[in-house]
Enzyme design. Structure first.
Site, PDB file in Angstrom:
ATOM      1  N   GLY A  95       0.829  -1.215   0.000  1.00  0.00           N
ATOM      2  CA  GLY A  95       0.000   0.000   0.000  1.00  0.00           C
ATOM      3  C   GLY A  95       0.854   1.251   0.000  1.00  0.00           C
ATOM      4  CB  SER A 138       0.089   3.686  -4.360  1.00  0.00           C
ATOM      5  OG  SER A 138      -1.072   3.493  -3.581  1.00  0.00           O
ATOM      6  NE  ARG A 139      -5.000   5.683  -0.940  1.00  0.00           N
ATOM      7  CZ  ARG A 139      -6.186   5.216  -1.286  1.00  0.00           C
ATOM      8  NH1 ARG A 139      -6.594   5.357  -2.538  1.00  0.00           N
ATOM      9  NH2 ARG A 139      -6.971   4.642  -0.407  1.00  0.00           N
ATOM     10  CG  ASN A 142       1.106   1.406   4.828  1.00  0.00           C
ATOM     11  OD1 ASN A 142       0.862   2.165   5.759  1.00  0.00           O
ATOM     12  ND2 ASN A 142       0.639   1.626   3.590  1.00  0.00           N
ATOM     13  CB  SER A 178      -5.027   1.551  13.962  1.00  0.00           C
ATOM     14  OG  SER A 178      -5.919   2.564  14.381  1.00  0.00           O
ATOM     15  CE1 TYR A 221      -8.139   0.261   9.733  1.00  0.00           C
ATOM     16  CE2 TYR A 221      -8.317   1.175  11.954  1.00  0.00           C
ATOM     17  CZ  TYR A 221      -7.689   1.124  10.718  1.00  0.00           C
ATOM     18  OH  TYR A 221      -6.596   1.928  10.469  1.00  0.00           O
ATOM     19  CB  ALA A 279     -11.230  -7.533  15.318  1.00  0.00           C
ATOM     20  CE  LYS A 288      -4.908  -1.182  10.706  1.00  0.00           C
ATOM     21  NZ  LYS A 288      -3.783  -1.339   9.762  1.00  0.00           N
ATOM     22  CB  ILE A 335      -2.223   9.935   9.804  1.00  0.00           C
ATOM     23  CG1 ILE A 335      -1.630   9.236  11.046  1.00  0.00           C
ATOM     24  CG2 ILE A 335      -1.129  10.500   8.889  1.00  0.00           C
ATOM     25  CD1 ILE A 335      -0.786  10.086  11.970  1.00  0.00           C
TER      26      ILE A 335
END
Ligand code: NAI
Length: 242
Positions: free
Chosen positions: A7, A9-10, A85, A137, A150, A152, A154, A183
């Site tokens: 991930g 790219s951005r 990531n 996170s 999410y 769970a 992380k 962020i």
């Protein structure tokens, strides 16, 4: 050394790819869609004088990850630094959350990281050196309403980090997790204004973080200076309290 940033790219991943390139590492960044953005990030890395490749790969697919790692090995060499990531969120209240909505987030954010780690570890063991950095996170530490899937995934990533650090430490492979707070990226741009304002009140530094704030810590954990740090979870949240 060769670094793989999923991930990349951005957003946070792109900042990580760039800082690793600045530190002199060759970089492979992956993306699921948005090839132009990924290529632009790879170009920024090349401007640092290193090799950089942008490759499309859905890390929720085991076959795609296998193909990715063998391509990197044959075109560039063995991977020394892995940054897991890539991540997605599919938010919603738990009572109304569909099973697929839960599973999709687990598969990308957690299972994908496990599979890639398993694929790169043999070369790291041979080299008796490796760095795995998992982007978790604050939601994985404290939980978050509307993010059962999410959080769970992380939290699982934190358990994976700690277990891998114990299994791989004797081979000089460090495994750490970085836990960003809020962020400024495409992911948080989608948050409702009321939620953003509420979050700002709970951040000691009074602002959302920049992707570079996270990337600086990742670059440090990938460096020789962090050789005696493993199994840790470090927050980059501006002093967020939940
Ligand atoms: P983003 O949405 O801007 O970028 C996510 C990246 O992951 C993109 O490059 C996308 O192509 C890639 N990706 C998603 N699913 C993929 C898949 N199946 N296969 C391959 N690549 C895939 O997100 P952002 O904000 O840069 O987040 C990066 C990481 O940081 C994620 O793991 C996210 O959960 C985590 N994070 C972000 C926070 C934030 O406030 N932005 C806070 C805490 C954690």
């Amino acid at each position: 050394m060769i670094a793989l940033v999923t991930g990349g790219s951005r957003g946070i991943g792109a900042a990580i790819a760039k800082q690793l390139a600045e530190a002199g590492h060759d970089v492979v960044l992956t993306y699921r869609s948005g090839g132009d953005t990924a290529e632009a990030t790879a170009e920024l890395c090349r401007a640092c004088g290193v090799q950089a490749l942008a490759l499309q790969a859905d890390i929720a697919s085991e076959a795609a990850s296998e193909a990715l790692v063998s391509r990197i090995r044959s075109e560039l060499g063995p991977i020394s630094i892995l940054v897991n990531n890539a991540g997605v969120n599919r938010d919603g209240l738990m009572m109304r959350m569909k099973t697929e909505q839960f599973s999709e987030v687990i598969e990308t954010n957690l299972t994908g990281a496990f599979i890639l780690s398993r694929l790169v570890v043999p070369d790291m063991m041979k080299a008796r050196h490796g760095r795995i950095i998992n982007i978790t996170s604050v939601a994985g530490i404290y939980g978050n309403a509307g993010q059962a899937n999410y959080s769970a995934a992380k939290a699982g990533l934190i358990g994976l980090t700690k277990s891998m650090s114990r299994e791989l430490g004797s081979r000089n492979i460090t495994v750490n997790a970085v836990a960003p707070g809020f962020i400024d990226t495409d992911m948080t741009a989608a948050l409702p204004e009321k939620l953003r304002a509420g979050a700002l009140e709970r951040i000691s530094l009074g602002r959302f973080g920049e992707p570079a704030d996270v990337a600086g810590l990742v670059a440090f954990l990938a460096s020789d200076a962090a050789g005696y740090i493993t199994g840790q979870v470090v927050e980059v949240s501006g002093g967020l309290s939940l």
